[in-house]
Design an enzyme around this catalytic site. Structure first.
Site, PDB file in Angstrom:
ATOM      1  N   GLU A  78       0.804  -1.217   0.000  1.00 54.80           N
ATOM      2  CA  GLU A  78       0.000   0.000   0.000  1.00 54.80           C
ATOM      3  C   GLU A  78       0.838   1.268   0.000  1.00 54.80           C
ATOM      4  O   GLU A  78       0.478   2.254  -0.645  1.00 54.80           O
ATOM      5  CB  GLU A  78      -0.924   0.019   1.232  1.00 54.80           C
ATOM      6  CG  GLU A  78      -2.041  -1.002   1.213  1.00 54.80           C
ATOM      7  CD  GLU A  78      -3.190  -0.605   0.317  1.00 54.80           C
ATOM      8  OE1 GLU A  78      -3.004   0.261  -0.568  1.00 54.80           O
ATOM      9  OE2 GLU A  78      -4.294  -1.159   0.494  1.00 54.80           O
ATOM     10  N   SER A  79       1.927   1.283   0.761  1.00 52.76           N
ATOM     11  CA  SER A  79       2.623   2.552   1.007  1.00 52.76           C
ATOM     12  C   SER A  79       4.133   2.483   0.969  1.00 52.76           C
ATOM     13  O   SER A  79       4.786   3.519   1.119  1.00 52.76           O
ATOM     14  CB  SER A  79       2.211   3.082   2.384  1.00 52.76           C
ATOM     15  OG  SER A  79       2.772   2.253   3.404  1.00 52.76           O
TER      16      SER A  79
END
Length: 222
Positions: A78-79
Site C-alpha cells: 500500500e505505502s
C-alpha cells in the site's frame, strides 16, 4: 458477522467508477521506493526482520489475531512503509486507512495519523472482512488470503458480487482464480447489470489484482 445495508456500503468500491459507493481506501500508483531511512540511536538499534515497524506489527497482530507478516505485506504494497503518505482519496498512513474506516470502528479520524492506530485499524478491518466473507476452513490458504486482500483493496461489496456471480454460473466462489475473473467481468454491463450484483460496476480490477499479487508475493517472501 452480518452488517446492515448501510454498514456494508462503506466496504464498496468506487475504483474507476464514480457512480458506485466509495471503497475502504484506494491507493494511487506508487513508484517502488525503499522505506525512508530513520536515524536511530546506537543503543536502540534492533535487528529488523521486515521493517522498523516489526515491533508494532507483532504487537497489533497478536492482539488482533492477525499474522503480522501479512500486515507487513499489506503495508509494503500500500505505502512502501511511508508513514505520512496520503492518497487523493484520503487514505492515510502505512496501511492506507480511510476516514470512513476510523468512523466505522468509532476511532477519531485524526488518530489514523498515529502509526499504531493505523495498523490496528487494518487488523480490525481484516478480522471483520474475514468474518463477512465466511470462507470455508478447507479453502486453500492462498485462495482465502487473496480473496481477503482483494476485499481490503477493492471493497468487500465487489468481492461479494464476484462470488455471487461465480455461484450463479456453477463456478467455485472460494477460488481466487475464479473470483478475480469475475472481478474483471464486473466492468462488463452484461455482468454488472445482473441481479446478483449489488455494488454496481467495477473497473478497478487491474489495480486490485496487482495489489493482491504483490501482497501475496511479499507475504511469501517474509
Amino acid at each position: 458477522m452480518i452488517l446492515s445495508v448501510a454498514a456494508l456500503a462503506i466496504y464498496e468500491s468506487s475504483v474507476g467508477n464514480a457512480t458506485t459507493p466509495v471503497a475502504l481506501h484506494e491507493v494511487e500508483p506508487i513508484e517502488e521506493v525503499a522505506p525512508t531511512p530513520v536515524a536511530t540511536p546506537a543503543e536502540m538499534v534492533e535487528e529488523w526482520v521486515i521493517s522498523r515497524f516489526d515491533p508494532i506489527m507483532q504487537k497489533v497482530g497478536e492482539e488482533e489475531g492477525q499474522d503480522w507478516r501479512l500486515m507487513s505485506a499489506i503495508a509494503y504494497s500500500e505505502s512502501r512503509f511511508i508513514e505520512n503518505l496520503v492518497s487523493s482519496q484520503g487514505a492515510a498512513g502505512i496501511m492506507q486507512i480511510r476516514p470512513v474506516v476510523a468512523r466505522h470502528f468509532n476511532v477519531p479520524v485524526d488518530d489514523i495519523d498515529d502509526t499504531e492506530t493505523n495498523i490496528r485499524l487494518a487488523g480490525m478491518l481484516l478480522t471483520e472482512l474475514a468474518d463477512m466473507l465466511r470462507i470455508p476452513a478447507a479453502t486453500p490458504t492462498d485462495d482465502r488470503l487473496s480473496i481477503i486482500l482483494a476485499s481490503y483493496n477493492a471493497g468487500i461489496g465487489h468481492v461479494l458480487d464476484a462470488r455471487r456471480l461465480a455461484r450463479s454460473e456453477g463456478a467455485n466462489p472460494n477460488s481466487w482464480a475464479v473470483v478475480s475473473n469475475y472481478l474483471k467481468l464486473k466492468a462488463n454491463p452484461d455482468y454488472y447489470t445482473r441481479s446478483e450484483v449489488k455494488a454496481g460496476r467495477f473497473s478497478g480490477s487491474r489495480e486490485t489484482l496487482g495489489f493482491v499479487e504483490l501482497a501475496m508475493k511479499q507475504y511469501t517472501h517474509y
